[in-house]
Design a protein around this motif. Structure first.
Motif, PDB file in Angstrom:
ATOM      1  N   UNK A 223     -21.076 -31.797 -93.994  1.00 51.08           N
ATOM      2  CA  UNK A 223     -20.876 -31.790 -92.613  1.00 51.08           C
ATOM      3  C   UNK A 223     -21.333 -30.318 -92.135  1.00 51.08           C
ATOM      4  N   UNK A 224     -20.639 -29.623 -92.527  1.00 50.41           N
ATOM      5  CA  UNK A 224     -20.803 -28.351 -92.281  1.00 50.41           C
ATOM      6  C   UNK A 224     -22.808 -27.547 -91.643  1.00 50.41           C
TER       7      UNK A 224
ATOM      8  N   UNK B  12     -17.700 -36.116 -89.357  1.00 50.96           N
ATOM      9  CA  UNK B  12     -17.411 -34.657 -89.645  1.00 50.96           C
ATOM     10  C   UNK B  12     -18.147 -33.681 -88.814  1.00 50.96           C
ATOM     11  N   UNK B  13     -19.543 -34.347 -88.844  1.00 51.27           N
ATOM     12  CA  UNK B  13     -20.000 -33.515 -88.583  1.00 51.27           C
ATOM     13  C   UNK B  13     -20.602 -33.027 -86.796  1.00 51.27           C
ATOM     14  N   UNK B  14     -20.457 -34.127 -86.517  1.00 46.30           N
ATOM     15  CA  UNK B  14     -20.353 -34.441 -84.655  1.00 46.30           C
ATOM     16  C   UNK B  14     -19.201 -33.302 -84.463  1.00 46.30           C
TER      17      UNK B  14
ATOM     18  N   UNK C 216     -17.278 -28.313 -81.454  1.00 44.07           N
ATOM     19  CA  UNK C 216     -15.533 -27.573 -81.106  1.00 44.07           C
ATOM     20  C   UNK C 216     -16.457 -26.247 -81.858  1.00 44.07           C
ATOM     21  N   UNK C 217     -17.369 -26.087 -82.428  1.00 48.30           N
ATOM     22  CA  UNK C 217     -18.120 -24.599 -82.858  1.00 48.30           C
ATOM     23  C   UNK C 217     -17.798 -23.486 -81.852  1.00 48.30           C
TER      24      UNK C 217
ATOM     25  N   UNK D 116     -14.464 -38.614 -75.721  1.00 47.57           N
ATOM     26  CA  UNK D 116     -15.187 -38.814 -76.875  1.00 47.57           C
ATOM     27  C   UNK D 116     -15.319 -38.521 -77.460  1.00 47.57           C
ATOM     28  N   UNK D 117     -14.619 -37.351 -78.312  1.00 48.90           N
ATOM     29  CA  UNK D 117     -13.894 -37.172 -79.194  1.00 48.90           C
ATOM     30  C   UNK D 117     -13.229 -37.813 -79.759  1.00 48.90           C
ATOM     31  N   UNK D 118     -11.916 -38.602 -79.045  1.00 43.20           N
ATOM     32  CA  UNK D 118     -11.282 -39.766 -79.382  1.00 43.20           C
ATOM     33  C   UNK D 118     -12.032 -40.705 -79.736  1.00 43.20           C
TER      34      UNK D 118
END
Length: 224
Positions: A172-173, A37-39, A44-45, A12-14
């Motif tokens: 994004x953050x 970037x938000x995703x 990964x938060x 999914x990240x890929x």
């Protein structure tokens, strides 16, 4: 957007990373840079540094593999490299470039586990700056360039490409913060206010003529 590390699927990240080039010319879907970037930041938060690094590597490899795949064509057609060798060379370059987002997410998770959303935009742009300079540099697909034709691109005359990238990652953050604290009115108001200020400042900058031509006596006019 945060989720336990066990639920993160590298594929999914890929795939998220593979969409990264769509934010740049000739597609010019600048909003995608913020969304992706938000995703990435949200997913990964709350994960471990190791999982954060793997996620950054997967995102980076997907982004560069899809963004520079075409380099294999001139390597084959003009450098006369075998297709397997040409594709392997491009894959190695994509893997190298993926080390920078991997390092970014690892550092944030390792040293700022509780406040990583605050430092991620700065680390993200710093890693792009390093990528553009180390080993002769490879600045392609830097975040700031995705906003060339967007409102946030208005910061470019004042902050430069890396400043625009910082603002983009910052938005994004802030979106991730708004998602996590959507029930807290004070935080929501602060987050929305921050985003509005960033866009308003960029819009104001776009309307300012920051440079002007200067006639120097003694110089011939080009048409003379």
């Amino acid at each position: 957007m945060g989720m336990p590390s066990s639920q993160i699927r590298p594929i999914s990240i890929l795939l998220l990373g593979a969409c990264w080039p769509l934010a740049f010319a000739p597609f010019d879907q600048s909003y995608l840079a913020i969304v992706l970037l938000a995703f990435l930041f949200g997913l990964t938060e709350s994960v471990s540094p190791r999982m954060a690094a793997w996620s950054g590597a997967a995102f980076g490899f997907g982004a560069f593999a899809s963004g520079i795949y075409w380099l294999a064509i001139p390597l084959h057609n003009f450098a006369h490299m075998d297709w397997l060798l040409a594709c392997g060379a491009v894959a190695l370059l994509a893997f190298y470039c993926a080390l920078y987002p991997a390092l970014t997410l690892w550092l944030a998770a390792r040293w700022w586990p509780q406040t990583r959303l605050m430092v991620l935009p700065f680390l993200w742009v710093l890693s792009e700056w390093l990528r553009a300079r180390l080993f002769t540099g490879f600045p392609w697909l830097a975040t700031g360039y995705s906003q060339t034709w967007s409102i946030l691109g208005g910061w470019a005359p004042l902050l430069g490409q890396y400043g625009v990238g910082l603002v983009t990652a910052g938005v994004a953050a802030l979106l991730v913060v708004l998602y996590h604290h959507r029930s807290d009115r004070r935080i929501v108001m602060s987050g929305v206010g921050g985003i509005v200020l960033l866009y308003a400042g960029a819009a104001f900058s776009q309307d300012v003529q920051w440079t002007r031509s200067v006639h120097r006596p003694g110089l011939c006019h080009p048409s003379a």
